[in-house]
Design a protein around this motif. Structure first.
Motif, PDB file in Angstrom:
ATOM      1  N   VAL A  82     -22.062  -1.820 -21.344  1.00 33.27           N
ATOM      2  CA  VAL A  82     -21.043  -1.045 -20.891  1.00 33.27           C
ATOM      3  C   VAL A  82     -21.434   0.179 -20.133  1.00 33.27           C
ATOM      4  CG1 VAL A  82     -18.823   0.284 -21.464  1.00 33.27           C
ATOM      5  CG2 VAL A  82     -19.715  -1.766 -22.875  1.00 33.27           C
ATOM      6  N   GLY A  83     -20.834   0.182 -18.870  1.00 34.85           N
ATOM      7  CA  GLY A  83     -21.173   1.174 -17.898  1.00 34.85           C
ATOM      8  C   GLY A  83     -22.300   0.760 -16.945  1.00 34.85           C
ATOM      9  N   GLY A  84     -22.910  -0.186 -17.122  1.00 33.49           N
ATOM     10  CA  GLY A  84     -23.900  -0.757 -16.325  1.00 33.49           C
ATOM     11  C   GLY A  84     -23.566  -1.166 -14.766  1.00 33.49           C
ATOM     12  N   ILE A  85     -22.102  -1.533 -14.778  1.00 36.11           N
ATOM     13  CA  ILE A  85     -21.611  -1.600 -13.631  1.00 36.11           C
ATOM     14  C   ILE A  85     -20.431  -1.013 -13.164  1.00 36.11           C
ATOM     15  CG2 ILE A  85     -22.919  -4.037 -12.910  1.00 36.11           C
ATOM     16  CD1 ILE A  85     -20.108  -5.070 -13.861  1.00 36.11           C
ATOM     17  N   GLY A  86     -20.116  -0.674 -11.855  1.00 35.76           N
ATOM     18  CA  GLY A  86     -18.730   0.300 -11.616  1.00 35.76           C
ATOM     19  C   GLY A  86     -19.120   0.847 -10.627  1.00 35.76           C
ATOM     20  N   GLY A  87     -18.288   2.010 -10.536  1.00 34.99           N
ATOM     21  CA  GLY A  87     -18.325   2.914  -9.386  1.00 34.99           C
ATOM     22  C   GLY A  87     -17.067   3.768  -9.306  1.00 34.99           C
ATOM     23  N   THR A  88     -17.190   5.112  -8.609  1.00 33.92           N
ATOM     24  CA  THR A  88     -16.033   5.835  -8.634  1.00 33.92           C
ATOM     25  C   THR A  88     -14.901   5.246  -7.640  1.00 33.92           C
ATOM     26  OG1 THR A  88     -17.499   7.970  -8.322  1.00 33.92           O
ATOM     27  CG2 THR A  88     -15.151   8.046  -7.493  1.00 33.92           C
ATOM     28  N   TYR A  89     -14.995   4.648  -6.594  1.00 38.06           N
ATOM     29  CA  TYR A  89     -14.090   3.984  -5.711  1.00 38.06           C
ATOM     30  C   TYR A  89     -14.027   2.552  -6.187  1.00 38.06           C
ATOM     31  CZ  TYR A  89     -14.091   8.519  -3.438  1.00 38.06           C
ATOM     32  OH  TYR A  89     -14.090   9.594  -3.329  1.00 38.06           O
ATOM     33  N   GLY A  90     -14.602   1.905  -6.691  1.00 38.03           N
ATOM     34  CA  GLY A  90     -14.561   0.507  -6.710  1.00 38.03           C
ATOM     35  C   GLY A  90     -13.266  -0.104  -7.562  1.00 38.03           C
TER      36      GLY A  90
ATOM     37  N   VAL B 139       0.749  -1.144  -0.024  1.00 40.95           N
ATOM     38  CA  VAL B 139      -0.166  -0.011  -0.017  1.00 40.95           C
ATOM     39  C   VAL B 139       1.015   1.295   0.082  1.00 40.95           C
ATOM     40  CG1 VAL B 139      -1.843   1.311   1.272  1.00 40.95           C
ATOM     41  CG2 VAL B 139      -1.880  -1.039   1.253  1.00 40.95           C
ATOM     42  N   ALA B 140       2.062   1.157   0.820  1.00 39.75           N
ATOM     43  CA  ALA B 140       2.918   2.304   0.853  1.00 39.75           C
ATOM     44  C   ALA B 140       3.432   2.760  -0.469  1.00 39.75           C
ATOM     45  CB  ALA B 140       4.063   2.480   1.724  1.00 39.75           C
ATOM     46  N   ALA B 141       3.942   1.624  -1.260  1.00 42.88           N
ATOM     47  CA  ALA B 141       4.584   1.771  -2.588  1.00 42.88           C
ATOM     48  C   ALA B 141       3.533   2.314  -3.574  1.00 42.88           C
ATOM     49  CB  ALA B 141       5.009   0.349  -3.043  1.00 42.88           C
ATOM     50  N   GLN B 142       2.005   1.835  -3.506  1.00 44.72           N
ATOM     51  CA  GLN B 142       1.021   2.547  -4.425  1.00 44.72           C
ATOM     52  C   GLN B 142       0.650   3.766  -3.910  1.00 44.72           C
ATOM     53  OE1 GLN B 142      -0.343   1.240  -6.981  1.00 44.72           O
ATOM     54  NE2 GLN B 142      -1.028   3.363  -7.301  1.00 44.72           N
ATOM     55  N   LEU B 143       0.870   4.069  -2.647  1.00 49.15           N
ATOM     56  CA  LEU B 143       0.442   5.596  -2.167  1.00 49.15           C
ATOM     57  C   LEU B 143       1.524   6.593  -2.815  1.00 49.15           C
ATOM     58  CD1 LEU B 143      -1.163   7.152  -0.193  1.00 49.15           C
ATOM     59  CD2 LEU B 143       0.474   6.548   1.493  1.00 49.15           C
ATOM     60  N   ALA B 144       2.805   6.228  -3.098  1.00 46.71           N
ATOM     61  CA  ALA B 144       3.672   7.014  -3.438  1.00 46.71           C
ATOM     62  C   ALA B 144       3.533   7.094  -5.138  1.00 46.71           C
ATOM     63  CB  ALA B 144       5.132   6.408  -3.287  1.00 46.71           C
ATOM     64  N   GLN B 145       2.771   6.531  -5.787  1.00 42.28           N
ATOM     65  CA  GLN B 145       2.517   6.583  -7.016  1.00 42.28           C
ATOM     66  C   GLN B 145       1.363   7.490  -7.383  1.00 42.28           C
ATOM     67  OE1 GLN B 145       4.631   5.268  -9.187  1.00 42.28           O
ATOM     68  NE2 GLN B 145       6.014   4.877  -7.345  1.00 42.28           N
ATOM     69  N   PHE B 146       0.078   6.872  -6.986  1.00 42.89           N
ATOM     70  CA  PHE B 146      -0.963   7.651  -7.252  1.00 42.89           C
ATOM     71  C   PHE B 146      -2.131   6.929  -6.269  1.00 42.89           C
ATOM     72  CE2 PHE B 146      -1.129   4.538 -10.604  1.00 42.89           C
ATOM     73  CZ  PHE B 146      -2.398   4.088 -10.551  1.00 42.89           C
ATOM     74  N   THR B 147      -3.184   7.749  -5.569  1.00 42.86           N
ATOM     75  CA  THR B 147      -4.200   7.420  -4.995  1.00 42.86           C
ATOM     76  C   THR B 147      -5.482   6.957  -5.715  1.00 42.86           C
ATOM     77  OG1 THR B 147      -4.828   9.606  -4.291  1.00 42.86           O
ATOM     78  CG2 THR B 147      -3.201   8.480  -2.844  1.00 42.86           C
ATOM     79  N   HIS B 148      -5.452   7.371  -6.842  1.00 38.23           N
ATOM     80  CA  HIS B 148      -7.096   7.636  -7.526  1.00 38.23           C
ATOM     81  C   HIS B 148      -7.057   8.001  -8.810  1.00 38.23           C
ATOM     82  CE1 HIS B 148     -11.343   7.288  -7.785  1.00 38.23           C
ATOM     83  NE2 HIS B 148     -11.475   8.380  -8.001  1.00 38.23           N
ATOM     84  N   THR B 149      -7.757   7.319  -9.843  1.00 36.29           N
ATOM     85  CA  THR B 149      -7.808   7.785 -11.112  1.00 36.29           C
ATOM     86  C   THR B 149      -9.261   7.496 -11.417  1.00 36.29           C
ATOM     87  OG1 THR B 149      -7.093   5.837 -12.378  1.00 36.29           O
ATOM     88  CG2 THR B 149      -5.301   7.639 -11.943  1.00 36.29           C
ATOM     89  N   CYS B 150      -9.720   6.471 -10.730  1.00 33.89           N
ATOM     90  CA  CYS B 150     -11.191   5.941 -11.225  1.00 33.89           C
ATOM     91  C   CYS B 150     -10.928   4.884 -12.271  1.00 33.89           C
ATOM     92  CB  CYS B 150     -12.221   6.835 -11.316  1.00 33.89           C
ATOM     93  SG  CYS B 150     -13.735   5.867 -11.848  1.00 33.89           S
ATOM     94  N   PHE B 151     -11.083   3.636 -12.206  1.00 32.74           N
ATOM     95  CA  PHE B 151     -10.750   2.547 -13.120  1.00 32.74           C
ATOM     96  C   PHE B 151     -11.526   2.648 -14.294  1.00 32.74           C
ATOM     97  CE2 PHE B 151     -11.041  -1.710 -15.057  1.00 32.74           C
ATOM     98  CZ  PHE B 151      -9.777  -1.653 -15.272  1.00 32.74           C
ATOM     99  N   THR B 152     -12.772   3.258 -14.067  1.00 30.69           N
ATOM    100  CA  THR B 152     -13.587   3.408 -15.353  1.00 30.69           C
ATOM    101  C   THR B 152     -13.458   4.798 -15.926  1.00 30.69           C
ATOM    102  OG1 THR B 152     -15.358   4.533 -13.810  1.00 30.69           O
ATOM    103  CG2 THR B 152     -15.570   2.074 -14.057  1.00 30.69           C
ATOM    104  N   VAL B 153     -12.393   5.345 -15.496  1.00 29.65           N
ATOM    105  CA  VAL B 153     -11.877   6.978 -16.399  1.00 29.65           C
ATOM    106  C   VAL B 153     -10.503   6.525 -17.120  1.00 29.65           C
ATOM    107  CG1 VAL B 153     -11.428   9.208 -16.127  1.00 29.65           C
ATOM    108  CG2 VAL B 153     -13.203   8.340 -14.834  1.00 29.65           C
ATOM    109  N   ALA B 154      -9.475   6.333 -16.088  1.00 30.74           N
ATOM    110  CA  ALA B 154      -8.118   6.099 -16.513  1.00 30.74           C
ATOM    111  C   ALA B 154      -7.460   4.805 -15.754  1.00 30.74           C
ATOM    112  CB  ALA B 154      -7.325   7.132 -16.338  1.00 30.74           C
ATOM    113  N   PRO B 155      -7.581   3.695 -16.332  1.00 30.77           N
ATOM    114  CA  PRO B 155      -7.353   2.633 -15.623  1.00 30.77           C
ATOM    115  C   PRO B 155      -6.136   2.274 -15.451  1.00 30.77           C
ATOM    116  CG  PRO B 155      -8.007   2.058 -17.994  1.00 30.77           C
ATOM    117  CD  PRO B 155      -8.194   3.436 -17.758  1.00 30.77           C
ATOM    118  N   TYR B 156      -5.667   1.093 -14.607  1.00 31.88           N
ATOM    119  CA  TYR B 156      -4.359   0.609 -14.027  1.00 31.88           C
ATOM    120  C   TYR B 156      -4.463  -0.847 -14.056  1.00 31.88           C
ATOM    121  CZ  TYR B 156      -7.433   1.670 -10.275  1.00 31.88           C
ATOM    122  OH  TYR B 156      -8.820   2.065  -9.445  1.00 31.88           O
ATOM    123  N   ASP B 157      -3.255  -1.336 -13.927  1.00 37.14           N
ATOM    124  CA  ASP B 157      -3.212  -2.839 -14.266  1.00 37.14           C
ATOM    125  C   ASP B 157      -3.443  -3.477 -12.811  1.00 37.14           C
ATOM    126  OD1 ASP B 157      -0.936  -2.103 -12.602  1.00 37.14           O
ATOM    127  OD2 ASP B 157       0.584  -3.212 -13.953  1.00 37.14           O
TER     128      ASP B 157
END
Length: 454
Positions: free
Chosen positions: A322-330, A95-113
């Motif tokens: 598409v878009g039927g499931i998801g959420g800001t913090y999911g 978690v600390a390593a991820q915290l140093a990179q970024f905390t949020h983009t919203c996967f349904t906006v700009a995803p991450y691996d």
């Protein structure tokens, strides 16, 4: 002032290297916790309850340390969440390593691996070798709601069946699936439509009814009152949690699964509390030999960070638009990092086997108490998910008052216990899988003494 100390032992897994001891330096709760509880009363909604008003500053292994310096034995794991231990080093590091990179983009906006990697891991770990898909959410209730949405969309049907004693959450839809009125439903209606309830297999209270026969009883009620042609899904906890750690009789779940398959009904396993090594299998469905169409997970998935998931058959999971499931913090990136470290620990530390070891200690000692004390009506569960049902020794009726006295006495002696059950008469044991044997045994000794004195 009472001081209780036990020899320290090495923390076998997880958390800072806190001394693994029960230590009482004040009454429980102590003065600093009492002051914080007074502040809570002025700042926090009264509807947010507290089981034990001790305010925690550190945790690890099998202990929680409060603001007054008391070290309490943790037999609750934050309701089955901290299976790998509280503040497990590998989780903190990830978690600390991820915290140093970024905390949020919203996967349904700009995803991450990391979201994808969590989904891949869940697809691998859950029962069945069919093609699967996963979606990530925040809480168990949110995952249950989405499982229901997905099942309804896939089948084109609306009705959903849950079972007696079930607990599936506190949102508007999941309250309707939850059986227990107080405190979860009282005054919060009306609830969502097309939700129905069927009888559960409860061996201790249904005379040991055969599992297949119990399933056929439930199926008959479903067919008569709802009709398979209207039923989108059946949802069930393979071992019920809040309902009382009820383990259905052998054959109950497989019979339900077979009926669902034959009638194009989606079978949803709610493994929010039973998942991730808790029952001595990676999932409770594994023990039953069943392969759910959809599985709902949360609690033990991410070492204490908020994350939940629905994993299921690809054709069902891919049904919504598409878009039927998801959420800001999911699938938040911090939670995903924690989940990857947590799930790796379940495998690398062989915590499935550890849960079975804990289960052997719990059932052995609790059954010995049951033999000597007729107020212990039943000992049940699997792995590190074990409960005792307390009853009137003469009538066998549920004894919630006795249960409350035992738990209060254990709390006063520095052992964190949780109750459950439709009748309020069940004590559940959910220790972190990182708890040392000696600390677990001492906690059970405190509970035994509390029962004897009650």
């Amino acid at each position: 002032m009472t001081i209780v100390e036990t020899p320290t032992s090495t923390v076998p897994l997880g958390g800072p290297s806190l001394p693994q001891e029960r230590r009482l330096v004040t009454s429980i709760p102590g003065p600093k916790s009492q002051a914080l509880q007074a502040r809570k009363a002025q700042a926090v909604s009264a509807g947010v309850g507290v089981t034990l008003p001790v305010y925690i500053v550190a945790a690890g292994g099998g202990v929680l340390v409060d603001v007054d310096g008391n070290s309490l034995i943790d037999l609750g794991s934050g309701i089955a969440v901290t299976g790998v231990g509280n503040s497990a080093p590998q989780v903190v590091e990830a978690v600390a390593a991820q915290l140093a990179q970024f905390t949020h983009t919203c996967f349904t906006v700009a995803p991450y691996d990391s979201y994808i990697e969590v989904a891949e891991t869940l697809n691998r770990l859950t029962p069945g070798d069919h093609a699967k898909r996963s979606a990530l959410f925040n809480s168990g209730a949110e995952a249950v709601e989405n499982a229901v949405k997905i099942a309804r969309h896939y089948t084109g049907k609306q009705a959903v069946v849950a079972f007696d004693h079930a607990y599936h959450g506190r949102t508007t839809l999941t309250m309707g699936l939850t059986a227990k009125n107080q405190p979860y439903k009282n005054g919060f209606g009306p609830f969502a439509a097309e939700l129905y309830r069927a009888p559960m297999s409860y061996p201790y209270r249904d005379g040991g009814l055969d599992g297949v026969v119990a399933a056929k009883r439930a199926i008959s009620q479903i067919e008569k009152q709802i009709g398979a042609e209207n039923l989108a899904a059946v949802i069930i906890e393979p071992i019920q949690g809040e309902g009382g750690f009820i383990v259905p009789a052998p054959g109950f779940l497989p019979t339900l699964v077979d009926w669902c398959r034959a009638n194009k009904v989606v079978f949803i396993a709610d493994e929010v509390q039973t998942g991730f090594a808790r029952t001595g299998d990676m999932f409770a469905s594994d023990h039953e030999g069943i392969v759910p169409d959809l599985m709902v997970m949360a609690k033990g998935i991410a070492g204490g960070l908020p994350l939940s998931a629905v994993t299921g058959r690809a054709e069902i999971m891919d049904s919504p638009q598409v878009g039927g499931i998801g959420g800001t913090y999911g699938g938040n990136p911090l939670a995903c990092a924690a989940a990857l470290a947590t799930m790796a620990a379940y495998e690398s530390e062989n915590l499935v086997a550890r849960a079975r070891e804990i289960g052997a200690i719990l059932t052995g000692r609790l059954n010995a108490i049951r033999t000597a004390d007729k107020r212990v009506g039943d000992v049940r569960g699997r792995g590190a998910m074990i409960a005792v049902e307390l009853v009137d020794a003469v009538t066998g009726e549920p004894d919630a008052a006795l249960t409350g006295r035992v738990v209060a006495a254990a709390h006063a002696q520095g052992v964190i216990l949780l109750t459950c059950g439709t009748y309020g008469n069940v004590i559940r044991f959910l220790p972190p899988l990182s708890i040392p044997d000696g600390l677990l045994i001492e906690g059970l000794q405190v509970v035994q003494a509390a029962l004897a004195a009650a």
